[in-house]
Design a protein around this motif. Structure first.
Motif, PDB file in Angstrom:
ATOM      1  N   LEU A  44       2.142   3.025  -9.806  1.00  0.00           N
ATOM      2  CA  LEU A  44       1.587   1.770  -9.281  1.00  0.00           C
ATOM      3  C   LEU A  44       0.432   2.019  -8.302  1.00  0.00           C
ATOM      4  CD1 LEU A  44       4.962  -0.110  -8.614  1.00  0.00           C
ATOM      5  CD2 LEU A  44       3.258  -0.760 -10.328  1.00  0.00           C
ATOM      6  N   GLY A  45       0.103   3.275  -8.075  1.00  0.00           N
ATOM      7  CA  GLY A  45      -0.981   3.601  -7.151  1.00  0.00           C
ATOM      8  C   GLY A  45      -0.616   3.411  -5.692  1.00  0.00           C
ATOM      9  N   LEU A  46       0.678   3.583  -5.362  1.00  0.00           N
ATOM     10  CA  LEU A  46       1.127   3.393  -3.981  1.00  0.00           C
ATOM     11  C   LEU A  46       1.435   4.729  -3.324  1.00  0.00           C
ATOM     12  CD1 LEU A  46       3.710   0.513  -4.614  1.00  0.00           C
ATOM     13  CD2 LEU A  46       1.284   0.301  -4.005  1.00  0.00           C
ATOM     14  N   ARG A  47       1.233   4.786  -2.009  1.00  0.00           N
ATOM     15  CA  ARG A  47       1.636   5.964  -1.260  1.00  0.00           C
ATOM     16  C   ARG A  47       3.136   5.902  -0.972  1.00  0.00           C
ATOM     17  NH1 ARG A  47      -2.113   9.172   1.212  1.00  0.00           N
ATOM     18  NH2 ARG A  47      -0.806   9.699   2.990  1.00  0.00           N
ATOM     19  N   THR A  48       3.714   7.049  -0.592  1.00  0.00           N
ATOM     20  CA  THR A  48       5.132   7.066  -0.220  1.00  0.00           C
ATOM     21  C   THR A  48       5.319   7.771   1.119  1.00  0.00           C
ATOM     22  OG1 THR A  48       5.331   9.042  -1.600  1.00  0.00           O
ATOM     23  CG2 THR A  48       6.178   6.984  -2.519  1.00  0.00           C
ATOM     24  N   ILE A  49       6.288   7.264   1.874  1.00  0.00           N
ATOM     25  CA  ILE A  49       6.712   7.932   3.097  1.00  0.00           C
ATOM     26  C   ILE A  49       8.236   7.982   3.074  1.00  0.00           C
ATOM     27  CG2 ILE A  49       6.541   5.735   4.401  1.00  0.00           C
ATOM     28  CD1 ILE A  49       5.939   7.514   6.918  1.00  0.00           C
ATOM     29  N   ALA A  50       8.794   9.114   3.467  1.00  0.00           N
ATOM     30  CA  ALA A  50      10.255   9.238   3.532  1.00  0.00           C
ATOM     31  C   ALA A  50      10.679   9.159   4.990  1.00  0.00           C
ATOM     32  CB  ALA A  50      10.698  10.561   2.921  1.00  0.00           C
ATOM     33  N   GLU A  51      11.720   8.373   5.282  1.00  0.00           N
ATOM     34  CA  GLU A  51      12.214   8.264   6.655  1.00  0.00           C
ATOM     35  C   GLU A  51      13.535   8.996   6.804  1.00  0.00           C
ATOM     36  OE1 GLU A  51      13.057   4.162   7.781  1.00  0.00           O
ATOM     37  OE2 GLU A  51      14.662   4.005   6.320  1.00  0.00           O
ATOM     38  N   GLY A  52      13.885   9.311   8.040  1.00  0.00           N
ATOM     39  CA  GLY A  52      15.167   9.973   8.303  1.00  0.00           C
ATOM     40  C   GLY A  52      15.198  11.428   7.878  1.00  0.00           C
ATOM     41  N   VAL A  53      14.044  12.082   7.862  1.00  0.00           N
ATOM     42  CA  VAL A  53      13.975  13.485   7.444  1.00  0.00           C
ATOM     43  C   VAL A  53      14.365  14.385   8.623  1.00  0.00           C
ATOM     44  CG1 VAL A  53      12.470  15.316   6.595  1.00  0.00           C
ATOM     45  CG2 VAL A  53      12.194  12.965   5.763  1.00  0.00           C
ATOM     46  N   GLU A  54      15.391  15.186   8.411  1.00  0.00           N
ATOM     47  CA  GLU A  54      15.920  15.988   9.518  1.00  0.00           C
ATOM     48  C   GLU A  54      15.863  17.489   9.253  1.00  0.00           C
ATOM     49  OE1 GLU A  54      19.845  14.552  10.418  1.00  0.00           O
ATOM     50  OE2 GLU A  54      19.126  12.581  11.076  1.00  0.00           O
ATOM     51  N   THR A  55      15.729  17.903   7.995  1.00  0.00           N
ATOM     52  CA  THR A  55      15.823  19.341   7.690  1.00  0.00           C
ATOM     53  C   THR A  55      14.637  19.850   6.865  1.00  0.00           C
ATOM     54  OG1 THR A  55      17.000  19.086   5.584  1.00  0.00           O
ATOM     55  CG2 THR A  55      18.354  19.138   7.579  1.00  0.00           C
ATOM     56  N   ILE A  92      11.612   6.924  -7.458  1.00  0.00           N
ATOM     57  CA  ILE A  92      10.827   6.058  -6.558  1.00  0.00           C
ATOM     58  C   ILE A  92       9.399   6.603  -6.428  1.00  0.00           C
ATOM     59  CG2 ILE A  92      10.548   5.238  -4.166  1.00  0.00           C
ATOM     60  CD1 ILE A  92      13.596   5.099  -3.942  1.00  0.00           C
ATOM     61  N   ILE A  93       9.295   7.921  -6.221  1.00  0.00           N
ATOM     62  CA  ILE A  93       7.958   8.500  -6.044  1.00  0.00           C
ATOM     63  C   ILE A  93       7.148   8.379  -7.337  1.00  0.00           C
ATOM     64  CG2 ILE A  93       6.677  10.648  -5.589  1.00  0.00           C
ATOM     65  CD1 ILE A  93       8.971  11.396  -3.630  1.00  0.00           C
ATOM     66  N   GLY A  94       7.813   8.616  -8.474  1.00  0.00           N
ATOM     67  CA  GLY A  94       7.130   8.483  -9.758  1.00  0.00           C
ATOM     68  C   GLY A  94       6.625   7.064  -9.984  1.00  0.00           C
ATOM     69  N   MET A  95       7.471   6.096  -9.641  1.00  0.00           N
ATOM     70  CA  MET A  95       7.095   4.699  -9.808  1.00  0.00           C
ATOM     71  C   MET A  95       5.937   4.341  -8.872  1.00  0.00           C
ATOM     72  SD  MET A  95       9.501   1.459  -9.221  1.00  0.00           S
ATOM     73  CE  MET A  95       9.446   1.837  -7.502  1.00  0.00           C
ATOM     74  N   ALA A  96       6.031   4.800  -7.620  1.00  0.00           N
ATOM     75  CA  ALA A  96       4.960   4.530  -6.657  1.00  0.00           C
ATOM     76  C   ALA A  96       3.635   5.095  -7.174  1.00  0.00           C
ATOM     77  CB  ALA A  96       5.308   5.137  -5.288  1.00  0.00           C
ATOM     78  N   GLN A  97       3.697   6.315  -7.695  1.00  0.00           N
ATOM     79  CA  GLN A  97       2.464   6.939  -8.201  1.00  0.00           C
ATOM     80  C   GLN A  97       1.896   6.142  -9.364  1.00  0.00           C
ATOM     81  OE1 GLN A  97       3.831  10.979  -8.790  1.00  0.00           O
ATOM     82  NE2 GLN A  97       3.222  11.599  -6.712  1.00  0.00           N
ATOM     83  N   TYR A 104       0.832  -1.183   0.000  1.00  0.00           N
ATOM     84  CA  TYR A 104       0.000   0.000   0.000  1.00  0.00           C
ATOM     85  C   TYR A 104       0.875   1.245   0.000  1.00  0.00           C
ATOM     86  CZ  TYR A 104      -2.562   3.353   3.004  1.00  0.00           C
ATOM     87  OH  TYR A 104      -3.115   4.451   3.571  1.00  0.00           O
ATOM     88  N   LYS A 105       2.111   1.051   0.453  1.00  0.00           N
ATOM     89  CA  LYS A 105       2.989   2.205   0.612  1.00  0.00           C
ATOM     90  C   LYS A 105       4.439   1.764   0.479  1.00  0.00           C
ATOM     91  CE  LYS A 105       1.668   4.790   4.227  1.00  0.00           C
ATOM     92  NZ  LYS A 105       1.667   5.170   5.656  1.00  0.00           N
ATOM     93  N   LEU A 106       5.291   2.670  -0.005  1.00  0.00           N
ATOM     94  CA  LEU A 106       6.737   2.424  -0.023  1.00  0.00           C
ATOM     95  C   LEU A 106       7.390   3.396   0.955  1.00  0.00           C
ATOM     96  CD1 LEU A 106       7.482   2.180  -3.882  1.00  0.00           C
ATOM     97  CD2 LEU A 106       6.907   0.304  -2.294  1.00  0.00           C
ATOM     98  N   LYS A 107       8.317   2.884   1.755  1.00  0.00           N
ATOM     99  CA  LYS A 107       9.074   3.774   2.633  1.00  0.00           C
ATOM    100  C   LYS A 107      10.452   3.995   2.027  1.00  0.00           C
ATOM    101  CE  LYS A 107       8.659   4.061   7.179  1.00  0.00           C
ATOM    102  NZ  LYS A 107       8.825   3.849   8.650  1.00  0.00           N
ATOM    103  N   ILE A 108      10.701   5.239   1.630  1.00  0.00           N
ATOM    104  CA  ILE A 108      11.972   5.590   0.986  1.00  0.00           C
ATOM    105  C   ILE A 108      13.077   5.575   2.033  1.00  0.00           C
ATOM    106  CG2 ILE A 108      13.194   7.358  -0.346  1.00  0.00           C
ATOM    107  CD1 ILE A 108      10.315   8.391  -1.147  1.00  0.00           C
ATOM    108  N   ASP A 109      14.106   4.779   1.794  1.00  0.00           N
ATOM    109  CA  ASP A 109      15.151   4.592   2.802  1.00  0.00           C
ATOM    110  C   ASP A 109      15.875   5.896   3.112  1.00  0.00           C
ATOM    111  OD1 ASP A 109      16.596   2.645   4.490  1.00  0.00           O
ATOM    112  OD2 ASP A 109      18.319   3.415   3.375  1.00  0.00           O
ATOM    113  N   GLN A 110      16.284   6.016   4.369  1.00  0.00           N
ATOM    114  CA  GLN A 110      16.909   7.264   4.808  1.00  0.00           C
ATOM    115  C   GLN A 110      18.247   7.515   4.124  1.00  0.00           C
ATOM    116  OE1 GLN A 110      16.675   6.198   9.104  1.00  0.00           O
ATOM    117  NE2 GLN A 110      18.867   6.553   9.134  1.00  0.00           N
ATOM    118  N   SER A 111      18.873   6.491   3.571  1.00  0.00           N
ATOM    119  CA  SER A 111      20.158   6.711   2.886  1.00  0.00           C
ATOM    120  C   SER A 111      19.975   7.599   1.654  1.00  0.00           C
ATOM    121  CB  SER A 111      20.779   5.367   2.488  1.00  0.00           C
ATOM    122  OG  SER A 111      19.923   4.651   1.630  1.00  0.00           O
ATOM    123  N   PHE A 112      18.773   7.599   1.052  1.00  0.00           N
ATOM    124  CA  PHE A 112      18.523   8.470  -0.108  1.00  0.00           C
ATOM    125  C   PHE A 112      18.049   9.851   0.321  1.00  0.00           C
ATOM    126  CE2 PHE A 112      17.293   4.101  -1.561  1.00  0.00           C
ATOM    127  CZ  PHE A 112      18.459   3.872  -2.271  1.00  0.00           C
TER     128      PHE A 112
END
Ligand code: C2E
Ligand code: CA
Ligand code: CA
Ligand code: CA
Length: 287
Positions: A237-248, A230-235, A205-213
């Protein structure tokens, strides 16, 4: 750790051998020490869960939390899950521990609901060892029933590796979990080997974009390209995206422009004990 020490031992010359033998012994001793300590900690209820807010980029609202294991040992201090999870997997303790994490996280969602908070999802990390248990869907269903919450409030985080080990088997388990209304997401996305053809068949249902990117998103053109792809591909495929490790703020601006749906990271908050998470929510909703 023992593995990488052994690898280094192979790579370097014979004169280095003794040194690396000592390193291997040290690493092995640490694993053994952790194994024993882990079992005791488990029996003595010394593990806790922390919750890290997940924010909807569109509305700015906290819509969920990732549950993350914490273990403070009286002598060893805080031990990172990155170190003790592999030990728990090797010893099989991960099955009991993983069930406890699921139960505790689901009960927590129930308490938030009872407190009248806006509906919050909880994301639980699933070890590949748990994912391979044939009775996992039944277990999850039972724990959801026990907690008395809607299955849609549970997200299971699965790494690409767990799914790609045996894609056909994974598809079958994902289908069963999906049929129960549970949401699945691929964790650390981009670091593994899932092929597009599999991704299309995975009930995620969702892809979590790894914090290394995400880390160098504001500076590195290459990472910008990867995240955009990644976001383009998720869209597509009809998937949501979440980014992890966001600091700024800069990372957030990029992710917003690229159309990322959700954000998780120190920019909003570190993972917090349940009570502090609730205090954080209250602060967020009072302008
Ligand atoms: P993960 O699933 O990729 O979790 C994200 C990790 O990034 C967490 O580390 C989190 O505290 C950290 N993090 C969050 N925001 C930021 C940020 O803005 N910057 C940076 N640098 N780091 C951030 P943590 O809690 O140490 O967990 C490490 C790993 O241990 C997790 O990686 C996950 O694979 C595993 N883990 C944790 N809890 C569980 C669990 O209950 N079950 C299983 N199977 N694995 C778990
Ligand atoms: Ca995760
Ligand atoms: Ca990660
Ligand atoms: Ca992970």
């Amino acid at each position: 750790r023992a593995d990488s020490a052994m690898y280094q031992a192979k790579k370097s010359g014979r004169n280095q051998y003794r040194l690396f033998t000592a390193e291997i012994q040290q690493a092995a001793a640490r694993v053994l020490q952790l194994e024993n300590a882990l079992r005791k900690a488990w029996e003595r209820d010394q593990m806790t869960l922390h919750y890290q807010p997940q924010v909807d980029l569109g509305t700015g609202q906290v819509i969920g939390a990732e549950a993350l294991l914490r273990w403070r040992h009286p002598e060893l201090g805080q031990v990172s899950p990155a170190e003790f999870i592999p030990v728990a997997e090797d010893t099989g303790l991960i099955l009991d521990l993983g069930e406890w994490v699921l139960r505790t996280a689901l009960q927590q969602v129930r308490r938030w609901q009872d407190q009248g908070l806006p509906p919050l999802t909880v994301s639980v990390n699933l070890s590949p060892v748990q994912f391979r248990q044939p009775l996992l869907p039944e277990l999850v269903q039972r724990l959801i029933k026990e907690a008395g919450i809607a299955p849609q409030l549970l997200e299971l985080e699965l790494t690409e590796g767990a799914a790609m080990d045996d894609p056909e088997g994974a598809i079958a388990i994902m289908d069963r979990l999906h049929d129960q209304g549970i949401r699945l997401l691929i964790d650390d996305f981009g670091t593994g080997y899932s092929s597009l053809s599999h991704l299309k068949r995975f009930q995620v249902y969702k892809l979590k974009i790894d914090q290394s990117f995400v880390r160098d998103l504001s500076e590195a053109a290459q990472d910008q390209g990867i995240v955009k792809a990644i976001i383009g591909m998720a869209q597509a495929l009809g998937l949501r995206t979440i980014a992890e490790g966001v600091e700024t703020e800069g990372q957030i601006e990029f992710l917003r422009t690229l159309g990322c749906d959700e954000i998780q990271g120190y920019y909003y908050s570190r993972p917090l004990p349940a009570a502090e998470f609730e205090a954080y929510l209250t602060r967020q909703s009072t302008p």
